[in-house]
Design an enzyme around this catalytic site. Structure first.
Site, mmCIF file in Angstrom:
data_model
loop_
_atom_site.group_PDB
_atom_site.id
_atom_site.type_symbol
_atom_site.label_atom_id
_atom_site.label_comp_id
_atom_site.label_asym_id
_atom_site.label_seq_id
_atom_site.Cartn_x
_atom_site.Cartn_y
_atom_site.Cartn_z
ATOM 1 C CG ASN A 1 -41.343 -3.343 -10.202
ATOM 2 O OD1 ASN A 1 -40.212 -2.948 -10.600
ATOM 3 N ND2 ASN A 1 -41.707 -3.092 -9.053
ATOM 4 N NE ARG B 1 -42.999 -4.823 -3.439
ATOM 5 C CZ ARG B 1 -43.904 -5.202 -2.684
ATOM 6 N NH1 ARG B 1 -44.651 -6.332 -2.882
ATOM 7 N NH2 ARG B 1 -44.016 -4.724 -1.343
ATOM 8 C CB SER C 1 -47.660 -3.188 -0.650
ATOM 9 O OG SER C 1 -47.815 -4.272 0.050
#
Lengths: 281, 156
Positions: free
Chosen positions: A202, A198, A194
């Site tokens: 982004n 992440r 994660s």
């Protein structure tokens, strides 16, 4: 963010070209030279500039650069003190490195999307992705390092036995050992995945939006400056130019928040995960 | 987008950066900050101490000034008293001197009076005899009336 790129003004080609790394090697032993180059360059920039501040550090009145460095160091130190209750010489410098390095790598996203690839093409480098954090290898490289540190500290603090107990006996006691282990593995492995995804997601999305915004004026670039100017000399082209300018500006301003926030999140989660690794359950 | 050796390179670079920061950046900057914190704390303490010292000195100075004022008043009082004494002394000295001179003048006068009286006494007999001769028209032997003349002279 005007499209200054030579070559085929084909939308698909343009996007694919922007999403392709400069590579060296074969198969698994391929290295994304551009990602590594920018990551190392920014890492050296970070270490070098902070080292300068550290070398000239004075307990007296600090210069403006030292002041800025101290501001960041104090900020990171505060986060570490708030979230991490063990004592470790590693974790605060680790958090500082993560925050600054990721911020710098993310910051490459705010450099006009065609500027560095264009300059690269002038010296014969045909592929260049300038934002290292849009490369999964880079984000996973960091999250896996953090993961290994988590395992290392877990075992170091709790011992092999304590670590094994944590893996096998929670949350459902000794009769559910395999199930416990499976749950725990998922829980632990989810952390680095994660973290990496992440940050990657982004920044990759942000980069992609800059690339898509650059499409507004993609067809207007030509071989010579005079031809390019001639292409611009109609109402539609000018409208497109200003649309790209305003949207790009808005997205860039919003992105300042995102790149800082993502660097901060990566740092905070690293601190929290390592803090959890230090605590026995 | 694929996972490849870039990952390993990145792990290596990341490790090196963290090591560098841990070794050459973090402790030095934190140390400088801690030292400055200490210096500021020391400075504040010194300022507080200076303020206390100043207050002390001020009250001490006030005490000294009050004492000096007291002393000055004492000196002035003393001087005033002394001046009074001197004036009194001078006055009494003058008084004594006046008395002394008065006494000596008195004595002189008395001396003169008694001298004159003695002279008068010495001459009263002959004057009386001369007066009587004039009255009687004849010579009188003073020795005969010596006793009478002497008592007359003694009455003077």
């Amino acid at each position: 963010m005007a499209a200054e790129r030579h070559g085929p003004a084909n939308t698909t080609d343009y996007i694919v070209h922007h999403l392709t790394n400069l590579q060296a090697g074969e198969g698994f032993w391929t290295v994304h030279v551009d990602s590594v180059f920018y990551a190392v360059a920014l890492g050296v920039l970070f270490c070098g500039s902070f080292y300068m501040a550290a070398r000239k550090a004075t307990a007296g009145v600090p210069g403006s650069w030292q002041n800025f460095v101290e501001l960041i160091v104090e900020f990171v130190d505060e986060q570490v003190r708030d979230s991490f209750h063990g004592s470790s010489k590693l974790i605060a410098p680790l958090a500082l490195t993560i925050f600054c390095w990721i911020f710098l790598m993310n910051f490459m996203d705010l450099v006009p999307v065609d500027l560095l690839p264009f300059l690269g093409e002038q010296v014969g480098v045909n592929y260049m992705k300038v934002v290292p954090t849009t490369d999964l290898n880079i984000t996973f490289g960091m999250s896996i390092t953090v993961f290994m540190l988590m395992l290392f500290y877990s075992i170091k603090i709790k011992g092999i036995k304590g670590f094994a107990e944590e893996m096998f006996l929670h949350p459902f006691g000794k009769w559910m050992m395999p199930f416990n282990f499976l749950l725990k593995v998922v829980e632990e492995v989810a952390k680095p995945i994660s973290l990496a995804l992440r940050l990657f997601g982004n920044l990759y999305a942000g980069e992609l939006i800059f690339i898509l915004l650059a499409l507004f004026t993609l067809g207007l670039g030509a071989e010579t400056a005079a031809e390019t100017l001639a292409n611009f000399a109609n109402a539609g082209a000018i409208a497109q130019f200003f649309t790209q300018l305003i949207l790009g500006l808005g997205w860039a301003i919003f992105h300042i928040l995102i790149i800082t926030l993502q660097a901060f999140i990566f740092m905070m989660l690293t601190i929290v995960y390592l803090s959890m690794a230090h605590e026995a359950h | 987008m694929s996972i490849n050796a870039t990952l390993l390179v990145q792990i290596l670079v990341f490790g090196l950066l963290v090591w560098f920061t841990m070794k050459f950046v973090w402790p030095i900057i934190l140390e400088a900050m801690a030292e400055r914190e200490q210096r500021i704390a020391d400075g504040l303490a010194a300022a507080e101490k200076g303020q206390a010292d100043l207050n002390n000195a001020k009250s001490q100075a006030d005490g000294i000034i009050a004492e000096a004022r007291e002393k000055a008043r004492e000196i002035v009082d003393g001087a005033n008293a002394r001046a009074g004494d001197i004036v009194d002394e001078g006055r009494s000295e003058g008084e004594r001197e006046r008395q002394r001179q008065l006494d000596s003048a008195q004595a002189e006068i008395e001396q003169e009076v008694s001298r004159v009286r003695d002279q008068l006494r010495a001459e009263v007999a002959s004057i009386a005899v001369a007066g009587a001769e004039r009255l009687l028209g004849k010579e009188i032997d003073a020795n005969t009336h010596r006793q009478l003349l002497d008592s007359l002279a003694a009455e003077l």
